[in-house]
Design a protein around this motif. Sequence first.
Motif, PDB file in Angstrom:
ATOM      1  N   GLU A   1      36.348  40.529  52.530  1.00 15.91           N
ATOM      2  CA  GLU A   1      35.251  41.266  53.168  1.00 15.91           C
ATOM      3  C   GLU A   1      35.045  40.773  54.606  1.00 15.91           C
TER       4      GLU A   1
ATOM      5  N   GLN B   1      29.116  41.107  49.490  1.00 16.98           N
ATOM      6  CA  GLN B   1      28.822  39.660  49.513  1.00 16.98           C
ATOM      7  C   GLN B   1      27.766  39.324  50.574  1.00 16.98           C
ATOM      8  N   SER B   2      27.538  40.253  51.521  1.00 18.31           N
ATOM      9  CA  SER B   2      26.520  40.020  52.560  1.00 18.31           C
ATOM     10  C   SER B   2      25.264  40.845  52.290  1.00 18.31           C
TER      11      SER B   2
ATOM     12  N   ASP C   1      35.326  41.649  42.731  1.00 19.01           N
ATOM     13  CA  ASP C   1      34.280  40.694  42.326  1.00 19.01           C
ATOM     14  C   ASP C   1      33.031  41.435  41.832  1.00 19.01           C
TER      15      ASP C   1
ATOM     16  N   PRO D   1      36.364  35.832  46.623  1.00 16.06           N
ATOM     17  CA  PRO D   1      34.910  35.839  46.401  1.00 16.06           C
ATOM     18  C   PRO D   1      34.105  35.276  47.576  1.00 16.06           C
ATOM     19  N   PHE D   2      32.812  35.307  47.409  1.00 19.39           N
ATOM     20  CA  PHE D   2      31.825  34.879  48.418  1.00 19.39           C
ATOM     21  C   PHE D   2      32.216  33.559  49.082  1.00 19.39           C
ATOM     22  N   MET D   3      32.160  33.535  50.394  1.00 22.28           N
ATOM     23  CA  MET D   3      32.357  32.334  51.228  1.00 22.28           C
ATOM     24  C   MET D   3      33.806  31.911  51.393  1.00 22.28           C
TER      25      MET D   3
ATOM     26  N   SER E   1      24.300  40.651  41.755  1.00 20.46           N
ATOM     27  CA  SER E   1      25.155  40.825  42.931  1.00 20.46           C
ATOM     28  C   SER E   1      26.491  40.145  42.647  1.00 20.46           C
ATOM     29  N   THR E   2      27.399  40.220  43.638  1.00 21.61           N
ATOM     30  CA  THR E   2      28.731  39.613  43.455  1.00 21.61           C
ATOM     31  C   THR E   2      28.749  38.158  43.927  1.00 21.61           C
ATOM     32  N   ILE E   3      27.638  37.701  44.470  1.00 19.66           N
ATOM     33  CA  ILE E   3      27.608  36.379  45.118  1.00 19.66           C
ATOM     34  C   ILE E   3      27.948  35.207  44.173  1.00 19.66           C
TER      35      ILE E   3
ATOM     36  N   SER F   1      34.780  31.945  55.007  1.00 15.17           N
ATOM     37  CA  SER F   1      33.727  31.519  55.932  1.00 15.17           C
ATOM     38  C   SER F   1      33.812  30.058  56.351  1.00 15.17           C
TER      39      SER F   1
END
Length: 284
Positions: free
Chosen positions: A116, A144-145, A45, A86-88, A56-58, A91
Amino acid sequence: MTRKTILDIQKMKAQGEKIVLLTAYDATSARVAEAAEIPVILVGDTLGMVIQGHSSTIPVTLDQMIYHCAIVARVTQTSLIVGDMPFMTASISAEDTLRQAARLMQEGGVTAVKLEGGEPVAPIIKRLTQAGIPVMAHIGLTPQSVNQFGGFKVQGRQLEDARQLVRDAEAVQAAGAFAVVLELVPAPLAGLITQRLSIPTIGIGAGPDCDGQVQVFHDILGLFDQFLPRHAKRYAEIGEAMRAAAVQYRQDVQAGVFPTAEQAFSMSEQVLRHLKEALDHANR
Ligand code: KIV
């Protein structure tokens, strides 16, 4: 020609053979990586930064990852393709992660996904691997963080942080990850983790004692001109060569020396004459 498998990659650790990963995001970079006999291509990403121009990669979405993974999978035959979640995506819930990882495999054509996070995502890694989805874990500086870390900083320098990284590495291995990326981890700590794990460690800014290394395509080729991370080495200045070529092209067009007959296409004199006669006739 067959694609490398996660077992081939694990065998490389057992045989003491260094594992090389390179990112790729499109047909050109994927073909270059495979022609260079890179065994594992990561559709990272990082494309958010080097392709999309984000800081960023977010912002990268699952649909965008699927789009790029499908291109890389389409044009390669032998490299193992790993696609970034990817991000989230790890989560919300395990079900949500499972659905997204399945899309990355079915629509993106990847063999494995990269996720991640350490100890906290171990239960999700377990669910994915139980469902037949090979997972490459990613600990240390997890981009991502970046906002949680307050920047792209080396992780694990203090005793408690270092102990947590060891716990993270052991947890993702126990959960079934087939390999783990160590990003921005002090070299001696990365070496220690590498000795303790049976799965391969893949370093980026983690020193020479990891089982393998991963780098970003645009960094090693000098294509990303915003900054050069300290962990990267430029093996070529392709960006500079591209800029020089674009300048030369502009100058050639402006000076009327491009295109020449060599780049142009002819047509029959007779057809041309008839066309001109017809146009003259129509204008009368
Ligand atoms: O997204 C990416 O390219 C990565 C590597 C730099 C490890 O995660």
